[in-house]
Design an enzyme around this catalytic site. Structure first.
Site, PDB file in Angstrom:
ATOM      1  N   LYS A  36       7.926  40.632   0.291  1.00  0.00           N
ATOM      2  CA  LYS A  36       7.042  40.152  -0.723  1.00  0.00           C
ATOM      3  C   LYS A  36       8.147  40.253  -2.093  1.00  0.00           C
ATOM      4  CE  LYS A  36       3.511  41.649  -4.203  1.00  0.00           C
ATOM      5  NZ  LYS A  36       2.546  42.227  -4.482  1.00  0.00           N
ATOM      6  N   ALA A  49      -2.720  39.794  -7.001  1.00  0.00           N
ATOM      7  CA  ALA A  49      -2.680  40.439  -8.111  1.00  0.00           C
ATOM      8  C   ALA A  49      -3.754  40.066  -9.185  1.00  0.00           C
ATOM      9  CB  ALA A  49      -1.291  40.326  -8.689  1.00  0.00           C
TER      10      ALA A  49
END
Lengths: 65, 257
Positions: free
Chosen positions: B95, B183
């Site tokens: 990531k 997020a």
């Protein structure tokens, strides 16, 4: 000679990265290493001779998002 | 759903940070039914060796890990961290975060594209944490990324989908690339909304970890994600400006004066 491991100063006899890690209690641990900002893969640790002032990062698995 | 050829049945990717206890972390992961959890690399303290214990917990759960480059502010830092992660976690998945601004944790999209190019060429399978900017997303795909992870809102902000219009455009622009909202989510309805837009998955951490009951919240997110995906597949009706009676008008009794 002096080396810095994760920012802490250590006085050690001249050694390879692998020997220094063993001496500092990291032997057999799940870690990844870098010397002076460069990744050093596990198989290469016995071949990396440390120099005075080297900065070593020893990273382990940690919580992350 | 597949990321880089790996088939997954859960569309929830869960972070492992900020839980009240390791036990709570393990229980929340189980309740979420997530098959992928995000992890990081940090300095192993000389005496504590906390990372080894954390790794035992993750190993015991049998989940796949997606290591991150959280906190990296330069291409060099991110690339070096990725190399360390690949060895430590024995996975080509990364990531990729290259952060520009510490207030918003907004990605440095220029550094992100550059780092993605380097890592893809070196055989990594990159999950870039990006914005909903389509030009940046195009560059990331050109750089070899086969998954895109736009933010919903700044990391840890719990604000939900700040730009649903932009995220919808991204879905339309990249119909064949797995898209993950990563997020900024706070409550399960935020995740359901992402899934209703046709997103393939959702990645979240703080919304579960900092809930009063992280285990219950993990389950709530899992249910919302499943509901949102089901709703997307069921093809929602289009919104209208005016009311349309749902009860038939035909056959209504003439009872007026």
């Amino acid at each position: 000679m002096q080396i810095f491991v994760n920012g802490d100063r250590h006085d050690i006899e001249p050694a390879t990265l692998a020997l220094a890690l063993d001496a500092l209690g990291y032997g057999g641990k799940k870690i990844a290493t870098a010397v002076n900002g460069r990744f050093v893969a596990a198989p290469a640790r016995p071949k990396v001779e440390l120099s005075d002032g080297d900065k070593i990062e020893v990273l382990a698995p940690m919580q992350g998002g | 759903m597949a990321f880089y050829g790996v088939e997954l049945s859960s569309r929830l990717l869960l972070g492992t940070a900020r839980y009240p206890s390791p036990k709570m972390l393990a229980e929340a992961i189980k309740a979420s039914q997530a098959e992928v959890v995000t992890v990081s690399l940090r300095r192993e303290a000389g005496s504590e060796r906390g990372g080894q214990g954390f790794w035992s917990i993750i190993r015991a759960l049998g989940v796949r890990v997606l290591p991150n480059t959280a906190g990296c502010h330069s291409v060099k830092e991110a690339v070096t961290t990725a190399h360390m992660a690949r060895e430590l976690f024995d996975t080509p998945w990364i990531k990729l975060e290259v952060i520009r601004d510490d207030e918003t944790l907004q990605p440095d999209v220029f550094g992100l594209v550059e780092a993605a190019k380097v890592l893809n060429e070196e055989g990594f399978e990159v999950f870039p944490y990006t914005t909903e900017d389509l030009a940046v997303a195009d560059r990331l795909v050109e750089a070899g990324c086969k998954v895109l992870m736009p933010w919903g809102a700044p990391i840890g902000s719990a604000r939900g989908l700040n730009n649903a219009y932009g995220l919808k455009a991204m879905r339309a622009h990249f119909p064949d690339i797995p898209l993950v909202v990563d997020a900024g989510l706070g409550v399960p309805s935020h995740a359901a909304a992402a899934m209703e837009l046709g997103y393939d998955a959702v990645l979240l951490n703080t919304a579960v970890a900092e809930a009063g009951d992280p285990v219950a919240m993990a389950k709530a997110f899992a249910l919302a994600i499943e509901a949102g995906r089901m709703a997307f597949a069921a093809r929602p009706m289009e919104p209208r400006d005016m009311a349309v009676p749902s009860t038939p008008v035909f056959g209504k009794a003439a009872l007026g004066g």
